[in-house]
Design a protein around this motif. Structure first.
Motif, PDB file in Angstrom:
ATOM      1  N   MET A   1       0.846  -1.171   0.000  1.00  0.00           N
ATOM      2  CA  MET A   1       0.000   0.000   0.000  1.00  0.00           C
ATOM      3  C   MET A   1       0.894   1.238   0.000  1.00  0.00           C
ATOM      4  N   THR A   2       0.583   2.172  -0.887  1.00  0.00           N
ATOM      5  CA  THR A   2       1.333   3.414  -0.970  1.00  0.00           C
ATOM      6  C   THR A   2       0.563   4.502  -0.232  1.00  0.00           C
ATOM      7  N   LEU A   3       1.234   5.148   0.722  1.00  0.00           N
ATOM      8  CA  LEU A   3       0.614   6.236   1.465  1.00  0.00           C
ATOM      9  C   LEU A   3       0.983   7.560   0.820  1.00  0.00           C
ATOM     10  N   ASN A   4       0.075   8.531   0.883  1.00  0.00           N
ATOM     11  CA  ASN A   4       0.329   9.815   0.245  1.00  0.00           C
ATOM     12  C   ASN A   4      -0.174  10.934   1.148  1.00  0.00           C
ATOM     13  N   ALA A   5       0.730  11.585   1.878  1.00  0.00           N
ATOM     14  CA  ALA A   5       0.364  12.669   2.786  1.00  0.00           C
ATOM     15  C   ALA A   5      -0.252  13.847   2.051  1.00  0.00           C
ATOM     16  N   GLU A   6       0.044  13.985   0.767  1.00  0.00           N
ATOM     17  CA  GLU A   6      -0.525  15.084  -0.027  1.00  0.00           C
ATOM     18  C   GLU A   6      -2.040  14.952  -0.170  1.00  0.00           C
ATOM     19  N   LEU A   7      -2.584  13.766   0.080  1.00  0.00           N
ATOM     20  CA  LEU A   7      -4.025  13.563  -0.059  1.00  0.00           C
ATOM     21  C   LEU A   7      -4.770  13.681   1.269  1.00  0.00           C
ATOM     22  N   ALA A   8      -4.067  14.053   2.336  1.00  0.00           N
ATOM     23  CA  ALA A   8      -4.723  14.293   3.624  1.00  0.00           C
ATOM     24  C   ALA A   8      -5.286  15.712   3.608  1.00  0.00           C
ATOM     25  N   ARG A   9      -6.588  15.855   3.835  1.00  0.00           N
ATOM     26  CA  ARG A   9      -7.273  17.139   3.691  1.00  0.00           C
ATOM     27  C   ARG A   9      -7.684  17.731   5.025  1.00  0.00           C
ATOM     28  N   LEU A  10      -7.693  19.059   5.077  1.00  0.00           N
ATOM     29  CA  LEU A  10      -8.242  19.824   6.191  1.00  0.00           C
ATOM     30  C   LEU A  10      -9.407  20.649   5.673  1.00  0.00           C
ATOM     31  N   GLY A  11     -10.375  20.902   6.523  1.00  0.00           N
ATOM     32  CA  GLY A  11     -11.422  21.862   6.204  1.00  0.00           C
ATOM     33  C   GLY A  11     -10.953  23.221   6.683  1.00  0.00           C
ATOM     34  N   VAL A  12     -10.033  23.852   5.958  1.00  0.00           N
ATOM     35  CA  VAL A  12      -9.401  25.098   6.395  1.00  0.00           C
ATOM     36  C   VAL A  12     -10.422  26.232   6.446  1.00  0.00           C
ATOM     37  N   THR A  13     -11.238  26.326   5.427  1.00  0.00           N
ATOM     38  CA  THR A  13     -12.265  27.360   5.369  1.00  0.00           C
ATOM     39  C   THR A  13     -13.393  26.867   4.484  1.00  0.00           C
ATOM     40  N   GLY A  14     -14.396  27.681   4.310  1.00  0.00           N
ATOM     41  CA  GLY A  14     -15.502  27.274   3.466  1.00  0.00           C
ATOM     42  C   GLY A  14     -16.689  28.191   3.624  1.00  0.00           C
ATOM     43  N   ALA A  15     -17.845  27.695   3.248  1.00  0.00           N
ATOM     44  CA  ALA A  15     -19.057  28.505   3.284  1.00  0.00           C
ATOM     45  C   ALA A  15     -20.272  27.603   3.380  1.00  0.00           C
ATOM     46  N   LEU A  16     -21.335  28.156   3.948  1.00  0.00           N
ATOM     47  CA  LEU A  16     -22.658  27.521   3.982  1.00  0.00           C
ATOM     48  C   LEU A  16     -23.607  28.482   3.294  1.00  0.00           C
ATOM     49  N   LEU A  17     -24.322  27.986   2.299  1.00  0.00           N
ATOM     50  CA  LEU A  17     -25.229  28.819   1.521  1.00  0.00           C
ATOM     51  C   LEU A  17     -26.635  28.237   1.564  1.00  0.00           C
ATOM     52  N   THR A  18     -27.607  29.072   1.293  1.00  0.00           N
ATOM     53  CA  THR A  18     -28.985  28.603   1.197  1.00  0.00           C
ATOM     54  C   THR A  18     -29.665  29.296   0.028  1.00  0.00           C
ATOM     55  N   GLY A  19     -30.677  28.638  -0.506  1.00  0.00           N
ATOM     56  CA  GLY A  19     -31.440  29.191  -1.624  1.00  0.00           C
ATOM     57  C   GLY A  19     -32.768  28.483  -1.720  1.00  0.00           C
ATOM     58  N   PRO A  20     -33.578  28.863  -2.670  1.00  0.00           N
ATOM     59  CA  PRO A  20     -34.896  28.247  -2.794  1.00  0.00           C
ATOM     60  C   PRO A  20     -34.832  26.817  -3.328  1.00  0.00           C
ATOM     61  N   VAL A  21     -35.793  25.995  -2.905  1.00  0.00           N
ATOM     62  CA  VAL A  21     -35.935  24.660  -3.486  1.00  0.00           C
ATOM     63  C   VAL A  21     -36.126  24.849  -4.992  1.00  0.00           C
ATOM     64  N   GLY A  22     -35.481  24.019  -5.780  1.00  0.00           N
ATOM     65  CA  GLY A  22     -35.532  24.147  -7.230  1.00  0.00           C
ATOM     66  C   GLY A  22     -34.292  24.810  -7.804  1.00  0.00           C
ATOM     67  N   THR A  23     -33.377  25.266  -6.925  1.00  0.00           N
ATOM     68  CA  THR A  23     -32.117  25.833  -7.389  1.00  0.00           C
ATOM     69  C   THR A  23     -31.352  24.777  -8.179  1.00  0.00           C
ATOM     70  N   ALA A  24     -30.771  25.181  -9.274  1.00  0.00           N
ATOM     71  CA  ALA A  24     -30.024  24.244 -10.120  1.00  0.00           C
ATOM     72  C   ALA A  24     -28.832  23.671  -9.363  1.00  0.00           C
ATOM     73  N   ALA A  25     -28.652  22.370  -9.497  1.00  0.00           N
ATOM     74  CA  ALA A  25     -27.518  21.688  -8.872  1.00  0.00           C
ATOM     75  C   ALA A  25     -26.223  22.095  -9.561  1.00  0.00           C
TER      76      ALA A  25
END
Length: 194
Positions: A1-25
Motif C-alpha cells: 500500500m502506498t501512502l500519500n500525505a498530499e491527499l490528507a485534507r483539512l477543512g481550512v475554510t468554506g461557506a454555507l449557503l442557502t437558496g430556494p428549493v428548485g435551485t439548479a444543482a
C-alpha cells in the motif's frame, strides 16, 4: 500500500449557503447558482456532517450470527453555528420569511420585528457547502433540506451570538438527497480490462 500525505485534507475554510428549493444543482466548482445566499461567518467549529443509520439483521434458526444486515434508514445531517446576525441567518434560525417581518427606520436606526406564534412552519430550502483546503475544494449540495434542530443562543460578554442549526437532507424529486463534488488531487482508477 502506498501512502500519500498530499491527499490528507483539512477543512481550512468554506461557506454555507442557502437558496430556494428548485435551485439548479452545481455541475462544477464555479460560482453558485443565482439565488444562493452565503450565510456568512461560521464559528470556528466549522461544519459537521453526521449520519444516523438503522439496520435490521437477519439471523436464521440454524445460526447464532446474522447472515444478512440490511440498512433500513439513513439520515444525513449537517450542523453549524452561524455567527452573523442578518436577515438570512435570523430567517433561517427562527423559520420566518420576509412576509413575517416588519421594519421601521432605515440604516443603523432600522428596527426589524416579528412575532413567533405557535408551531414553527416548515422551511424547505436548498443548501450548499464549500470546504476549501488551499487549491483543493469539496462541494456539497442539498437540493431539498430544512433546519430540523436549533441549538441554544447564549447572550454574554465573552461569547459571539451564534445560531446553531442542524440541517437534514431529504430526497428531492429525482431521489438525490446529497450531491458531492471533489477537486482534491485524486482521480478515478482505470477500470480493469475485461
Amino acid at each position: 500500500m502506498t501512502l500519500n500525505a498530499e491527499l490528507a485534507r483539512l477543512g481550512v475554510t468554506g461557506a454555507l449557503l442557502t437558496g430556494p428549493v428548485g435551485t439548479a444543482a452545481p455541475t462544477d466548482l464555479a460560482t453558485w447558482a443565482s439565488g444562493m445566499v452565503d450565510l456568512g461567518y461560521i464559528s470556528d467549529d466549522g461544519i459537521t456532517e453526521s449520519r444516523d443509520e438503522n439496520s435490521e439483521s437477519f439471523t436464521p434458526w440454524q445460526s447464532n450470527a446474522p447472515i444478512r444486515v440490511e440498512t433500513t434508514s439513513s439520515v444525513v445531517t449537517f450542523g453549524a453555528t452561524l455567527w452573523e446576525s442578518n436577515f438570512d441567518t435570523v430567517s433561517l434560525y427562527y423559520r420566518v420569511g420576509l412576509e413575517d417581518m416588519t421594519q421601521t427606520g432605515t440604516g443603523d436606526d432600522a428596527v426589524v420585528s416579528f412575532a413567533e406564534k405557535g408551531k414553527p412552519k416548515r422551511d424547505l430550502r436548498a443548501f450548499g457547502i464549500d470546504v476549501i483546503d488551499g487549491t483543493y475544494h469539496r462541494r456539497i449540495f442539498l437540493p431539498y433540506a430544512e433546519v430540523t434542530e436549533r441549538g441554544e443562543i447564549t447572550y454574554r460578554s465573552n461569547t459571539l451570538i451564534g445560531y446553531q442549526v442542524t440541517i437534514t437532507a431529504y430526497p428531492g424529486s429525482d431521489g438525490t438527497s446529497v450531491l458531492r463534488l471533489f477537486k482534491e488531487g485524486w482521480t478515478l482508477p482505470t477500470p480493469p480490462a475485461g
